[in-house]
Design a protein around this motif. Sequence first.
Motif, short mmCIF file in Angstrom:
data_model
loop_
_atom_site.label_atom_id
_atom_site.label_comp_id
_atom_site.label_asym_id
_atom_site.label_seq_id
_atom_site.Cartn_x
_atom_site.Cartn_y
_atom_site.Cartn_z
N GLU A 1 -50.96 -35.81 71.06
CA GLU A 1 -50.07 -36.95 71.14
C GLU A 1 -50.78 -38.28 70.90
O GLU A 1 -50.19 -39.21 70.33
CB GLU A 1 -49.38 -37.00 72.52
N GLU A 2 -52.05 -38.38 71.31
CA GLU A 2 -52.77 -39.64 71.19
C GLU A 2 -53.78 -39.63 70.03
O GLU A 2 -54.63 -40.51 69.94
CB GLU A 2 -53.46 -39.97 72.51
N TRP B 1 -42.98 -37.03 75.09
CA TRP B 1 -44.06 -36.06 75.29
C TRP B 1 -43.50 -34.64 75.12
O TRP B 1 -44.14 -33.79 74.48
CB TRP B 1 -44.67 -36.22 76.68
N VAL C 1 -44.95 -34.51 63.09
CA VAL C 1 -44.63 -35.83 63.64
C VAL C 1 -43.33 -36.35 63.02
O VAL C 1 -42.44 -36.87 63.72
CB VAL C 1 -45.77 -36.83 63.39
N LEU D 1 -42.80 -33.92 71.35
CA LEU D 1 -44.02 -33.61 70.60
C LEU D 1 -44.54 -32.21 70.95
O LEU D 1 -45.03 -31.50 70.08
CB LEU D 1 -45.08 -34.67 70.85
N PHE E 1 -47.71 -40.14 69.22
CA PHE E 1 -46.76 -40.67 70.21
C PHE E 1 -46.25 -42.04 69.79
O PHE E 1 -45.04 -42.32 69.88
CB PHE E 1 -47.43 -40.75 71.58
#
Length: 208
Positions: free
Chosen positions: A123-124, A111, A138, A114, A92
């Motif tokens: 995402e994290e 969000w 990504v 992704l 992210f």
Amino acid sequence: MLEARALTCVREERTLFRELSLRVEPGDLVQIAGPNGAGKTSLLRLLAGLSRPFSGEVLWQGEPIQHGRDGYHAELFYLGHQAGIKHELTAFENLAFFRRMHHGQSQANLWQVLAQVGLAGLEEQYAGQLSAGQKRRVALARLWLGGPRLWILDEPFTAIDKHGVKVLENLLLTHTDAGGMVLITTHQDLSLCAGRVRTLTLTPSLEE
């Protein structure tokens, strides 16, 4: 419009191609094909302004790209063999950083972007901990932010599964339908783009 006029590319005293000309207009999807060593990546780097030809020139909107490099690069998204993401940032954060740098006006939901490229739940995750295919996703997610009209993509389907290939093919069609331009190298069969893609095939030079 992107135009290459009589490009000759020499690498390590070997001529990869000679006097190559190419025109890409709004709505065009052009695949650069040919065996390894024919100069596909070298051609894309010349067109992106990342290297200089032995002879010939590349023009954007009728002007040599070196005369308006900043303006040209603002209209260009280039994806090479390397993902070009920061391993110390999450997926992210990478996308948010890229938007701040290049797409400040984009209203895309990061969000959702992704998730669109198959990274829901990751995402994290730090990019350095992702697989090669996930890192590629990504990098590709940046295409969903909009902005540049010209996309130059070198093997974008590398390490992407079949679903990801279809998602990206649909995006290429959407982009060109809206007047965007795409140049791409890939060993992937572009089945969804059949009938839309124009192919330029490079052949290895025998000159040394």
